[in-house]
Motif scaffolding. Structure first.
Motif, mmCIF file in Angstrom:
data_model
loop_
_atom_site.group_PDB
_atom_site.id
_atom_site.type_symbol
_atom_site.label_atom_id
_atom_site.label_comp_id
_atom_site.label_asym_id
_atom_site.label_seq_id
_atom_site.Cartn_x
_atom_site.Cartn_y
_atom_site.Cartn_z
ATOM 1 N N UNK A 45 42.665 54.653 34.062
ATOM 2 C CA UNK A 45 41.714 53.551 34.100
ATOM 3 C C UNK A 45 40.349 53.941 34.587
ATOM 4 N N UNK A 46 40.314 54.610 35.811
ATOM 5 C CA UNK A 46 38.951 55.297 36.075
ATOM 6 C C UNK A 46 38.144 56.095 35.031
ATOM 7 N N UNK A 47 39.017 56.832 34.554
ATOM 8 C CA UNK A 47 38.374 57.726 33.282
ATOM 9 C C UNK A 47 37.818 56.891 32.065
ATOM 10 N N UNK A 48 38.612 55.759 31.945
ATOM 11 C CA UNK A 48 38.128 54.825 30.979
ATOM 12 C C UNK A 48 37.202 53.884 31.243
ATOM 13 N N UNK A 49 36.512 54.151 32.496
ATOM 14 C CA UNK A 49 35.325 53.548 33.068
ATOM 15 C C UNK A 49 35.627 52.602 34.141
ATOM 16 N N UNK A 50 36.678 52.083 34.627
ATOM 17 C CA UNK A 50 36.943 51.148 35.691
ATOM 18 C C UNK A 50 36.021 51.420 36.843
ATOM 19 N N UNK A 51 35.449 50.712 37.544
ATOM 20 C CA UNK A 51 34.820 50.967 38.894
ATOM 21 C C UNK A 51 35.453 51.215 39.984
ATOM 22 N N UNK A 52 36.891 50.353 40.164
ATOM 23 C CA UNK A 52 37.712 50.595 41.056
ATOM 24 C C UNK A 52 39.082 50.169 40.454
ATOM 25 N N UNK A 53 40.090 50.439 41.001
ATOM 26 C CA UNK A 53 41.641 49.762 40.586
ATOM 27 C C UNK A 53 42.264 49.513 41.897
ATOM 28 N N UNK A 54 42.544 48.211 41.656
ATOM 29 C CA UNK A 54 43.447 47.906 43.002
ATOM 30 C C UNK A 54 44.834 47.552 42.404
ATOM 31 N N UNK A 55 46.025 47.645 43.226
ATOM 32 C CA UNK A 55 47.225 47.524 42.551
ATOM 33 C C UNK A 55 48.110 46.568 43.373
ATOM 34 N N UNK A 56 49.130 46.030 42.678
ATOM 35 C CA UNK A 56 49.990 45.036 43.524
ATOM 36 C C UNK A 56 51.195 45.216 42.863
ATOM 37 N N UNK A 57 52.437 45.217 43.611
ATOM 38 C CA UNK A 57 53.739 45.518 43.303
ATOM 39 C C UNK A 57 54.536 44.322 43.856
#
Length: 153
Positions: A116-128
């Motif tokens: 996702x970051x390679x695709x341009x996302x500034x940051x990625x937060x995750x929840x499970x």
């Protein structure tokens, strides 16, 4: 059941829901979709997205190649197995909320976040929904945060 489980996520997310312009579910492999009959993380993402009024990018991430099911592998093998199997269909921007069902070693979330970051996302937060305590020490060691080992003589 999906609504109950998604509500658990929403209970954790609500105060922070303004940060994400987009929700992305982790993808399921074609084999998993065929055997399960539904995309479980997409169902969770749809409920969370509807409640928070955020769009869900249902198929931005996909498997270029089908990995061996992660559940059948030991921790170190999971990282190798998932590497370079995911791809993003399009460019994205902003901070992304990534949704998955279970955090075991973190390999799938890490690879999805990287893509996702390679695709341009500034940051990625995750929840499970869940995290495996069985692999917690493994994740801490991989991140360089493992507690110091004590020698017992």
């Amino acid at each position: 059941l999906g609504r109950v489980l998604a509500q658990r996520m929403l209970d954790r997310l609500s105060p922070h829901s303004k940060h994400w312009p987009l929700i992305v579910p982790t993808p399921s492999s074609p084999a998993s979709l065929a055997s399960r009959g539904f995309h479980h993380t997409l169902q969770l993402a749809n409920i969370v997205g509807k409640t928070l009024r955020l769009p869900v990018a249902r198929s931005i991430l996909y498997f270029r190649t089908s990995p061996v099911p992660q559940a059948s592998l030991l921790p170190d093998a999971r990282w190798e197995n998932i590497r370079d199997t995911l791809h993003a269909r399009r460019r994205i921007a902003g901070r992304i909320l990534l949704i998955d069902d279970v955090l075991t070693t973190g390999a799938t979330l890490a690879e999805a976040g990287r893509v996702l970051q390679l695709a341009g996302a500034e940051a990625v937060d995750a929840i499970t929904l869940l995290r495996s305590t069985r692999c917690l020490n493994y994740r801490l060691a991989r991140a360089g945060l493992a507690p110091k080992q004590r020698s017992i003589a």
